[in-house]
Design a protein around this motif. Structure first.
Motif, mmCIF file in Angstrom:
data_model
loop_
_atom_site.group_PDB
_atom_site.id
_atom_site.type_symbol
_atom_site.label_atom_id
_atom_site.label_comp_id
_atom_site.label_asym_id
_atom_site.label_seq_id
_atom_site.Cartn_x
_atom_site.Cartn_y
_atom_site.Cartn_z
ATOM 1 N N ASN A 1 12.101 -2.431 6.049
ATOM 2 C CA ASN A 1 10.787 -2.686 5.443
ATOM 3 C C ASN A 1 10.902 -2.685 3.919
ATOM 4 O O ASN A 1 10.316 -3.526 3.231
ATOM 5 C CB ASN A 1 9.821 -1.600 5.951
ATOM 6 C CG ASN A 1 8.502 -1.535 5.201
ATOM 7 O OD1 ASN A 1 8.457 -1.077 4.058
ATOM 8 N ND2 ASN A 1 7.421 -1.967 5.839
ATOM 9 N N MET B 1 11.537 -5.658 11.994
ATOM 10 C CA MET B 1 11.039 -4.815 10.905
ATOM 11 C C MET B 1 11.189 -5.506 9.550
ATOM 12 O O MET B 1 10.287 -5.465 8.716
ATOM 13 C CB MET B 1 11.809 -3.483 10.877
ATOM 14 C CG MET B 1 11.672 -2.636 12.118
ATOM 15 S SD MET B 1 9.985 -2.207 12.526
ATOM 16 C CE MET B 1 9.511 -1.231 11.094
ATOM 17 N N ASP C 1 2.171 -1.287 8.175
ATOM 18 C CA ASP C 1 2.563 -1.957 6.934
ATOM 19 C C ASP C 1 3.423 -3.184 7.229
ATOM 20 O O ASP C 1 3.398 -4.164 6.489
ATOM 21 C CB ASP C 1 3.349 -0.970 6.056
ATOM 22 C CG ASP C 1 3.659 -1.554 4.683
ATOM 23 O OD1 ASP C 1 2.779 -2.230 4.107
ATOM 24 O OD2 ASP C 1 4.777 -1.357 4.198
ATOM 25 N N SER C 2 4.169 -3.154 8.313
ATOM 26 C CA SER C 2 5.073 -4.267 8.636
ATOM 27 C C SER C 2 4.381 -5.376 9.420
ATOM 28 O O SER C 2 4.697 -6.554 9.227
ATOM 29 C CB SER C 2 6.266 -3.756 9.458
ATOM 30 O OG SER C 2 6.950 -2.738 8.757
ATOM 31 N N THR D 1 7.827 -7.884 7.718
ATOM 32 C CA THR D 1 7.380 -7.340 6.426
ATOM 33 C C THR D 1 7.539 -8.384 5.329
ATOM 34 O O THR D 1 6.641 -8.596 4.503
ATOM 35 C CB THR D 1 8.210 -6.086 6.062
ATOM 36 O OG1 THR D 1 8.197 -5.181 7.155
ATOM 37 C CG2 THR D 1 7.665 -5.404 4.816
#
Ligand SMILES: Cc1cc2nc3c(=O)[nH]c(=O)nc-3n(C[C@H](O)[C@H](O)[C@H](O)COP(=O)(O)OP(=O)(O)OC[C@H]3O[C@@H](n4cnc5c(N)ncnc54)[C@H](O)[C@@H]3O)c2cc1C
Length: 470
Positions: free
Chosen positions: A375, A73, A467-468, A77
């Motif tokens: 993140n 994670m 998003d990651s 990111t």
């Protein structure tokens, strides 16, 4: 001196321009990450990847080699946002031993069969193809911080200007168990993968018996996670194996560590008679063959349980921080107990070794060990590195947010959320003042446990993973 200042000013302007432009470019892409299927619900499986989304990275004038260790994670990111914000001259190499990532988040639902492990897999394809991250499949075996190079399992030596470590956690031998017990008869399943599948298999094989799980002293990854697991297992057992089933939770902490009211109600009302919660236990010993669990209860009375399935969640530490480990070899595990890497929360730079940043679960920074937080730490760290490369100082007032959903039954969930801000006096991140609550107050928990929360959980999860990784 004057020309140096001018160079700096123009670099700052370029970084700001690149950040603004790429930030704007990001919005339409992220808007497509979570998608609705024909019944209008969020899809449980994956974010949607647009085949034609790509970015032309700005030339910000920055040039640097950044090595990122760990594609979870935090690391995934960070690699993405360093390329976005740093621009084309910032070369990012992501070192990760696995070909794809399996999400821990949602993996408790694999135990009850609500999800499969395959729906939790994420590839590094987008990071490489869309953002130009170089993905190197290997694991780090050592760090030469003097020569600024990392040593890899395939014998490669990777030079860096700045190094970011995001290797997550490893699990300690505890309660009389070793790594081979965890990998075999007594899985912790606190790292999603084969142990999750094994624990699901053992649970499915249970009759009307007793499932015992243990919770280590904080800090551990995902504060509400063990209590969530107790609820999911209890719901499964009473639905499919009968109300005489038992889930006994042995917590080494003095009380429930997150969403206390929610889980107190879940254990005492929703799953009444099935979940038996005991706080403040000590001296846990587990026999992996007979599955006899012995311990001292909160007042020191010896107790013994004959379990059908035992699920120990052992204490953890930053990966590589054991004696002789690669992270320990570089002197990075500088917390008082030697298990974590202490960092400056404005940049996530190690307080022990300059030029090396540590993010995610391996870091000790006051924030909870959670995927959403990882993140956020990655973004603060990426921003700080770009500023440092441009000769600036890190943002003096970073803000982070976190959300977390906890399934309580097969169709209902609760949530917990917080915004964190920098407390300059104590140099740490604290829960921001909100709704009349002062700085440092507790995170906000959902007032109810509902099916709507359960459905929103998919939207949150898909967006976070998109998003990651996308
Ligand atoms: C059951 C469960 C449920 C959870 N639920 C939630 C939730 O609902 N919400 C939430 O926010 N968080 C949740 N979490 C916590 C979350 O999964 C972790 O906090 C998060 O994964 C931490 O990210 P990380 O990048 O630090 O570590 P990880 O995601 O574990 O990634 C570490 C990476 O480093 C790699 N690595 C390790 N050693 C090396 C090496 N020597 N060289 C190179 N690479 C290496 C690993 O292969 C791995 O890919 C949950 C955790 C569990 C176990």
């Amino acid at each position: 001196m004057k020309s140096d200042n001018n160079t700096l000013k123009s670099r700052r302007r370029l970084v700001l321009l690149a950040t603004a432009a790429l930030g704007a470019g990001l919005v339409p892409s992220l808007g497509r990450l979570a998608f609705a299927d024909s019944d209008g619900d969020d899809d449980d499986n994956h974010y949607e990847e647009s085949a034609n989304t790509s970015f032309t990275l700005a030339n910000t004038g920055l040039n640097a080699k950044i090595v990122v260790v760990g594609g979870g994670m935090a690391g995934a990111t960070l690699a993405k946002y360093l390329r976005l914000w740093g621009g084309s001259g910032v070369a990012v190499t992501l070192v990760e031993p696995n070909a794809s990532y399996t999400s821990n988040i949602m993996s408790n639902l694999v135990l009850s069969g609500s999800r499969s492990l395959s729906t939790l897999g994420y590839s590094y394809g987008s990071l490489a193809a869309k953002f130009g991250v170089t993905v190197k499949q290997a694991f780090v075996t050592g760090i030469d911080s003097t020569a600024k190079a990392v040593l890899l399992s395939d014998g490669t030596r990777l030079p860096y200007d700045r190094l970011v470590l995001a290797p997550g956690v490893e699990f300690m031998n505890a309660y009389g168990l070793t790594q081979s017990d965890y990998a075999g008869t007594t899985p912790h399943a606190w790292q999603a993968g084969p142990q999750t599948a094994e624990l699901a298999r053992q649970l499915a094989g249970m009759s009307n018996g007793t499932f015992v799980m243990t919770i280590p002293k904080a800090p551990y990854r995902c504060p509400p996670g063990p209590y969530e697991r107790a609820c999911i297992v209890a719901d499964y057992l009473k639905t499919y194996r009968g109300a005489a089933s038992k889930v006994i939770v042995l917590d080494e902490n003095a009380s429930i560590q997150a969403e206390r009211e929610t889980f107190t109600t879940a254990f005492g009302v929703t799953h009444a008679g099935v979940v038996q919660y005991e706080a403040g236990v000590t001296g846990i010993a587990i026999d992996p063959v007979t599955k006899v669990v012995s311990y001292l209860d909160a007042v020191g009375t010896p107790r013994t349980i004959n379990a059908q399935v035992v699920n120990p969640i052992p204490p953890h530490r930053a990966t590589g921080s054991s004696a002789g480990g690669w992270l320990a070899g570089a002197g990075l595990n500088n917390s008082a107990d030697g298990r974590w890497c202490v960092v400056d929360v404005l940049s996530y730079e190690s307080t022990a070794v300059p030029g090396i940043h540590v993010i995610g679960d391996a870091a000790s920074c006051g924030l909870p060990k959670a995927g959403h937080v990882a993140n956020q730490e990655a973004k603060i760290c990426a921003d700080a590195i770009v500023r440092l490369l441009a000769g600036q100082q890190p943002d003096p007032a970073p803000v982070a947010n976190s959300a977390c959903y906890s399934p309580i039954t097969a169709s209902t969930a609760s949530w917990l959320t917080a915004v964190y801000q920098y407390d300059a006096v104590n140099r740490k991140m604290v829960v921001a003042a909100n709704g009349g609550n002062p700085l440092g107050a507790a995170p906000t928990a959902s007032a109810t446990v509902s099916n709507k929360n359960y459905r929103n959980m998919s939207t949150w999860f898909n967006t976070l993973m998109g998003d990651s990784f996308a």
